[in-house]
Design an enzyme around this catalytic site. Structure first.
Site, mmCIF file in Angstrom:
data_model
loop_
_atom_site.group_PDB
_atom_site.id
_atom_site.type_symbol
_atom_site.label_atom_id
_atom_site.label_comp_id
_atom_site.label_asym_id
_atom_site.label_seq_id
_atom_site.Cartn_x
_atom_site.Cartn_y
_atom_site.Cartn_z
ATOM 1 N N TYR A 59 39.078 21.461 46.350
ATOM 2 C CA TYR A 59 39.388 22.734 47.020
ATOM 3 C C TYR A 59 40.108 22.520 48.354
ATOM 4 C CZ TYR A 59 37.319 25.321 43.285
ATOM 5 O OH TYR A 59 37.089 25.852 42.036
ATOM 6 N N ARG A 62 43.681 22.235 47.337
ATOM 7 C CA ARG A 62 44.232 23.549 46.936
ATOM 8 C C ARG A 62 44.401 24.468 48.139
ATOM 9 N NH1 ARG A 62 41.136 25.905 42.254
ATOM 10 N NH2 ARG A 62 42.730 27.503 42.395
ATOM 11 N N GLN A 92 41.779 37.754 40.450
ATOM 12 C CA GLN A 92 40.925 36.592 40.157
ATOM 13 C C GLN A 92 41.364 35.412 41.023
ATOM 14 O OE1 GLN A 92 40.352 36.269 35.576
ATOM 15 N NE2 GLN A 92 42.146 37.566 35.893
ATOM 16 N N ASN A 93 42.463 35.610 41.755
ATOM 17 C CA ASN A 93 43.012 34.491 42.536
ATOM 18 C C ASN A 93 42.272 34.325 43.846
ATOM 19 O OD1 ASN A 93 44.806 34.394 40.473
ATOM 20 N ND2 ASN A 93 46.498 35.346 41.578
ATOM 21 N N ASP A 95 43.810 32.786 46.387
ATOM 22 C CA ASP A 95 44.806 32.711 47.466
ATOM 23 C C ASP A 95 44.886 34.052 48.191
ATOM 24 O OD1 ASP A 95 46.925 34.500 46.315
ATOM 25 O OD2 ASP A 95 47.090 32.949 44.779
ATOM 26 N N HIS A 110 36.865 36.159 42.363
ATOM 27 C CA HIS A 110 36.414 34.765 42.296
ATOM 28 C C HIS A 110 36.420 34.077 43.657
ATOM 29 C CE1 HIS A 110 37.512 34.823 37.733
ATOM 30 N NE2 HIS A 110 36.355 35.403 37.996
ATOM 31 N N GLY A 175 49.589 38.319 34.619
ATOM 32 C CA GLY A 175 49.438 36.875 34.766
ATOM 33 C C GLY A 175 48.032 36.347 34.605
ATOM 34 N N THR A 176 47.322 36.867 33.622
ATOM 35 C CA THR A 176 46.000 36.289 33.328
ATOM 36 C C THR A 176 45.852 36.105 31.822
ATOM 37 O OG1 THR A 176 43.595 36.643 33.371
ATOM 38 C CG2 THR A 176 44.956 38.628 33.537
#
Ligand code: BJW
Length: 236
Positions: A59, A62, A92-93, A95, A110, A175-176
């Site tokens: 992490y 990332r 769900q990202n 960022d 998430h 995009g999932t």
């Protein structure tokens, strides 16, 4: 400009694909993160208990990528939609690219990589701009961990997300792969009369014929979809 109270409610469910063209890898595509890492060793609560150093290293790397990344045309188009619609992004990202593009209502299902928390509670979150080291503690003395929802952990924002989807008039999924639950099940919560759109370059098999498919990358298809929705709002 549309009066706030007259704006239709849109919920956008986003996944890794919307940030792919910002240079952040997806999970399950060829070349995606799970091809290079064993999920069970870096993204589960058991992994954290067994090898926190490895999880932190994953992490931390990332987080550095997220800090270096920039929002793309897909993120910006969704932010522009707010002039005409009441938009809630459920992402769900982990960022912060929706925030940096200017979207104002965002639910992170998430977690958020730029925040840390103590191991015993997610009640208090701490902004992060660098690595978490093994010895880092929260102000109340708990070991610091990334504010991430790992496999095997509950998804605390699900209830809030479900309420938003139940009340929406338009649902957009971007995009999932819709592989991860309970997030993937949110699409079933929207009223059956609501308009539904899907943006993805892959071949998502969605068990709902009501979805209109904008097939292609987010940087191309999201602005097209947003133009379409803005024209509808202007003509209504
Ligand atoms: C593009 C593009 C471009 C490419 N433009 N698009 C029901 C059935 C079976 C299992 C379960 C179930 N319910 C729960 C489970 C267990 C588990 C689960 O779902 N397992 C499945 C794998 C089967 N779920 C959980 O454990 C969840 N917790 C839970 O259920 O708790 C219950 C509980 C209650 C009480 C106490 C205790 C427990 C937690 C799930 C946490 C997920 N975490 C991760 C990692 C952490 C975050 C991180 O590291 O980033 O979240 S997993 C990973 O997958 C990450 C993502 O958010 C998530 C979704 O991935 P996403 O976004 O869909 O990415 P991809 O790669 O799959 O897809 C990318 C898409 O983009 C593709 O379609 C491409 O085509 C597309 N694309 N380029 C637009 N340019």
């Amino acid at each position: 400009m549309i009066v706030e109270q007259l704006k239709k409610r849109i919920v956008v469910l986003t996944g890794a694909g919307i940030s792919a063209e910002s240079g952040l890898g997806t999970f399950r595509d060829s070349g995606g993160l799970w091809e290079n890492y064993d999920i069970s060793k870096v993204a589960t609560i058991n992994a954290w208990h067994q090898n926190p150093a490895m999880v932190l290293a994953f992490y931390n790397a990332r987080r550095r990528q997220v800090i270096a990344a920039k929002p793309n045309e897909g993120h910006y188009a969704l932010a522009a939609l707010e002039e005409f619609y009441d938009v809630t992004i459920i992402t769900q990202n982990i960022d912060d690219l929706h925030e940096r593009a200017g979207s104002s209502k965002i639910i992170h299902l998430h977690g958020e990589i730029l925040k840390g928390r103590g191991v015993d509670t997610d009640k208090f979150l701490y902004p992060l701009d660098g690595d978490i080291e093994l010895h880092h503690k929260t102000p109340n003395g708990q070991r610091m961990r990334p504010h991430i929802v790992w496999f095997g952990e509950a998804v605390p924002k699900m209830e809030e997300a479900e309420v938003m989807v139940r009340g929406c008039e338009i649902l957009i999924v971007i995009g999932t792969s819709l592989n991860v639950y309970p997030a993937a099940g949110l699409r079933y919560a929207c009223p059956n009369w609501c308009e539904k759109y899907l943006v993805d370059p892959g071949s998502i098999e969605i068990d709902d014929q009501q979805f209109e498919y904008f097939k292609g990358p987010a940087t191309v298809q999201v602005p097209l979809l947003v133009d379409h929705l803005i024209s509808k709002a202007k003509n209504s």
